[in-house]
Design a protein around this motif. Structure first.
Motif, PDB file in Angstrom:
ATOM      1  N   ILE A 100     114.175  11.719 -46.896  1.00  0.00           N
ATOM      2  CA  ILE A 100     113.120  11.618 -46.938  1.00  0.00           C
ATOM      3  C   ILE A 100     112.483  12.745 -46.820  1.00  0.00           C
ATOM      4  O   ILE A 100     112.792  13.200 -45.991  1.00  0.00           O
ATOM      5  CB  ILE A 100     112.347  11.309 -45.131  1.00  0.00           C
ATOM      6  N   SER A 102     109.374  14.947 -46.235  1.00  0.00           N
ATOM      7  CA  SER A 102     107.858  14.904 -45.815  1.00  0.00           C
ATOM      8  C   SER A 102     107.061  16.837 -45.511  1.00  0.00           C
ATOM      9  O   SER A 102     108.401  17.829 -46.042  1.00  0.00           O
ATOM     10  CB  SER A 102     107.592  14.773 -44.397  1.00  0.00           C
ATOM     11  N   GLU A 112     103.115  14.388 -39.394  1.00  0.00           N
ATOM     12  CA  GLU A 112     103.946  14.073 -41.084  1.00  0.00           C
ATOM     13  C   GLU A 112     103.616  13.762 -41.768  1.00  0.00           C
ATOM     14  O   GLU A 112     102.741  12.436 -41.834  1.00  0.00           O
ATOM     15  CB  GLU A 112     105.216  13.400 -39.842  1.00  0.00           C
ATOM     16  N   GLU A 113     103.132  14.081 -43.245  1.00  0.00           N
ATOM     17  CA  GLU A 113     103.194  13.767 -44.293  1.00  0.00           C
ATOM     18  C   GLU A 113     103.764  13.322 -45.583  1.00  0.00           C
ATOM     19  O   GLU A 113     104.994  14.198 -45.978  1.00  0.00           O
ATOM     20  CB  GLU A 113     101.548  14.396 -44.871  1.00  0.00           C
ATOM     21  N   ILE A 114     104.549  11.666 -45.117  1.00  0.00           N
ATOM     22  CA  ILE A 114     105.961  11.806 -45.967  1.00  0.00           C
ATOM     23  C   ILE A 114     105.540  11.587 -47.464  1.00  0.00           C
ATOM     24  O   ILE A 114     104.580  10.862 -47.886  1.00  0.00           O
ATOM     25  CB  ILE A 114     105.999   9.708 -45.733  1.00  0.00           C
ATOM     26  N   ASP A 117     109.970   8.520 -49.651  1.00  0.00           N
ATOM     27  CA  ASP A 117     111.368   8.296 -49.034  1.00  0.00           C
ATOM     28  C   ASP A 117     112.438   7.527 -50.120  1.00  0.00           C
ATOM     29  O   ASP A 117     112.024   6.381 -50.712  1.00  0.00           O
ATOM     30  CB  ASP A 117     110.215   7.074 -48.303  1.00  0.00           C
TER      31      ASP A 117
END
Length: 686
Positions: A100, A102, A112-114, A117
């Motif tokens: 993932i 981020s 947290e900004e993803i 994924d």
């Protein structure tokens, strides 16, 4: 344990191949027809045979897989690095195969900004790989490449990181790499030829252009070159690179002028290699100019960049290979290799302050600089590991000498590095050259000739085989195996001349070095021929193929991964990916002298009626680097010619290519099969 099963028998269809007044008969040439049902049926028959012959060790494979997986910290993450206002992080979650990606704005305490994924993105695909994440300078747009076939052809997508929306834009047949101009609107990328998969074109794409009427910026016409594009760390210049094995050329353009014309930095000159790094109105040029085969460092201004204007900064050394540089506002960090070992030199720009080296004690280690994206810092991030020491990421203060271990690889379970011994020994090759071997084994081992030993080799393209740590490898070490790396010629382990002495008309040095290393570990009673195993993949698979023909009596078993074993036929076919770009590595067999030399060692052409070691051969149907038919033909011919009853197992992954399975745990299953093969030959069943 001998298992009886019906061996696959390939149909013989003689194909006459003639060149230079010489004729070869290839009975299995027909296997290169990827869509031919006969080919698929044969590959499926080999897979069925493999399953039948290994069903008695399925439980061992599963035990090894679970054991290796249990050592891995599943919910793991990278050390964050700060760039352009954001901390960037790559992490894994428990029971998930893919990373993932981020970021966090301004602080590690921020939300947290993803970004991506990959577990969600990989759903429904048997193979998935994301590469080339490239964020625009305004932090809004991310271009990235995705391959779901495992043929290293990537589709580039563009995502709005502020809204989470992925645009409809799809740019196909690319390398996956791209770079934004400073206007955050123009995206440059490299595209591959549809047949040869050579990266030969640079295009520019305007954001929101759904028609993909992209503009061709550069076309590399020479079929022996590949091209690529990147942005300098200073952000001031876009750089188009063109490289062959022996020659390089660069073009530069101000990143704030994406519609301008790139200008040549230094025109290509056969045999001249150089690379460029920009900082503070200067370019730093690492080059082999003036016969500096181990490279030297020069510098030049931004306007007149041709080599007659280059000025020397670090002189060439016969004994030290210059491998790379990292530029900071107050320091130049130089990565070197001497006596086969990496070194990191801190050199202040202030000449009144002395330069120094980071201290490393082991003889079986690797160390390299990491993500150092900030000019205005006195902190150098580097990584260190050895054959028995897990990898560490370290922040080193170049002014004070203080260092902080930011992360050390976690090995779950009862691991203690002090329970293992690492060594470097030197074998004398047939021509008197000394070849280093790195070894690791469990403490207390007796050198009585009865230990199983797995010897790994590669020896091509100037690739250095580093002495790295592997928690997976512990499954062999804890069962009494010695693991060793033969640093044979053809790599750059001992400098550029080590590479030059193992290619073209010196290629046989690679094979002889490995054979002599094998003899040496037997002579020194680390092992014996009944307990010695060898492993290599791709060009290392070529190495395995040669030693199987030349010295089969030395080995009880070979692991041969995606092997380049049909050298003559491949190098005569310029439609196959990589062929034309590798004439400077192997030679061009369209020239008679090279044809005869390659033919004298090419594994497929030199299979003979002989006893052969036990072998486990692997490939992927979609392999773009070594086509599946090379090992398929080789195995069929071995079945026809070999005179003993040793195992010959051939497994074809019908869903993947050169790199094998894409998930972190799926790839462990492949290793578990290899280890089970070795342990079964040793009579170790658990």
């Amino acid at each position: 344990m001998k298992i009886k099963a019906e061996r696959p028998v390939a149909i013989i269809k003689p194909e006459v191949l003639s060149i230079h007044g010489q004729t070869r008969i290839d009975n299995y040439y027909w296997m290169n027809e990827r869509e031919n049902p006969e080919v698929i049926n044969y590959l499926n028959a080999e897979n069925s045979y493999f399953e039948e012959m290994t069903k008695h060790i399925k439980s061992l494979q599963e035990e090894l897989f679970l054991e290796m997986k249990a050592r891995i910290k599943e919910d793991d993450s990278s050390v964050p690095y700060f760039y352009n206002g954001y901390y960037y992080i790559t992490r894994f979650e428990k029971d998930k195969d893919y990373p993932i990606h981020s970021r966090k704005k301004g602080s590690l305490e921020a939300v947290e900004e993803i970004m991506f994924d990959c577990n969600e993105m990989a759903e429904g695909h048997t193979f998935f790989h994301l590469r080339g994440i490239n964020v625009s300078e305004d932090n809004q747009w991310a271009a990235y490449g995705v391959d779901i076939v495992s043929r290293r052809e990537y589709i580039i997508y563009i995502k709005n990181l502020f809204t989470g929306e992925t645009l409809d834009t799809t740019i196909e047949k690319t390398t996956g790499s791209s770079v934004w101009a400073s206007d955050n609107e123009i995206l440059f990328y490299s595209r591959k030829d549809e047949v040869t998969l050579r990266a030969d074109k640079i295009y520019k794409h305007k954001l929101h252009d759904k028609e993909i009427n992209d503009i061709l910026v550069f076309f590399e016409e020479d079929e022996t070159y590949n091209t690529f594009i990147y942005k300098e760390k200073s952000k001031k210049f876009l750089v188009i690179g063109s490289e062959s094995t022996l020659t390089s050329e660069y073009r530069i353009l101000e990143a704030n002028n994406p519609n301008g014309d790139f200008r040549i930095f230094q025109p290509r000159v056969r045999g001249l290699e150089y690379s460029i790094t920009h900082y503070d109105s200067q370019f730093y040029v690492m080059t082999n100019k003036d016969d500096a085969y181990n490279f030297k460092l020069m510098h030049v201004g931004e306007e007149k960049t041709e080599m007659q204007h280059w000025k020397e900064l670090i002189a060439h050394s016969d004994k030290t290979l210059l491998e790379g540089i990292d530029v900071f506002s107050n320091y130049l960090v130089v990565s070197e290799r001497r006596n086969g070992l990496p070194r990191i030199k801190i050199q202040p720009w202030d000449s009144s302050v002395e330069s120094y080296y980071l201290p490393f004690e082991s003889e079986t280690y690797t160390a390299y600089t990491g993500a150092n994206v900030d000019f205005e810092t006195e902190i150098l991030r580097y990584a260190y590991q050895s054959l028995k020491t897990p990898s560490s990421v370290i922040d080193f203060n170049m002014r004070t000498g203080e260092q902080i271990v930011m992360k050390e690889q976690v090995v779950l379970g009862a691991f203690n590095k002090d329970n293992y011994v690492e060594e470097r020994i030197w074998a004398k090759a047939k021509d008197g050259v000394e070849v280093p071997i790195s070894l690791v084994y469990k403490k207390g081992l007796l050198k009585d000739g009865n230990n199983p030993l797995l010897l790994y080799g590669y020896g091509a393209y100037g690739a250095t085989m580093e002495a790295y740590f592997s928690s997976i490898r512990l499954s062999l070490l804890d069962r009494g195996f010695i693991y060793a790396i033969a640093h044979v010629r053809g790599g750059e382990d001992l400098g550029r001349d080590w590479y030059e002495d193992g290619k073209l008309f010196n290629k046989k040095n690679t094979f002889q070095d490995f054979i002599d290393c094998s003899k040496y570990v037997i002579e020194q009673k680390y092992t014996s021929s009944s307990h010695l195993y060898a492993e290599g993949g791709s060009a290392g698979g070529l190495l395995m193929g040669v030693i199987a023909n030349e010295a089969p009596e030395l080995y009880n078993g070979l692991i041969v991964q995606v092997p380049f074993v049909d050298v003559i036929t491949t190098m005569l076919d310029d439609t196959i990916p990589l062929t034309t770009g590798e004439y400077d590595e192997w030679g061009n067999p369209n020239e008679k002298e090279f044809y005869e030399y390659i033919a004298s060692y090419s594994p497929y052409d030199n299979v003979k009626k002989s006893n052969y070691p036990n072998m486990y051969v692997t490939t992927g149907l979609h392999d773009s680097q070594v086509q599946y038919w090379e090992p398929a033909k080789w195995v069929a011919k071995l079945r026809e010619f070999k005179t003993n009853d040793t195992l010959l197992l051939f497994e074809i992954n019908m869903d993947t290519g050169h790199g094998g399975a894409s998930g972190r745990f799926e790839s462990l299953k492949e290793v578990a099969k290899e280890y089970a093969f070795l342990l079964d030959l040793e009579g170790i069943r658990k």
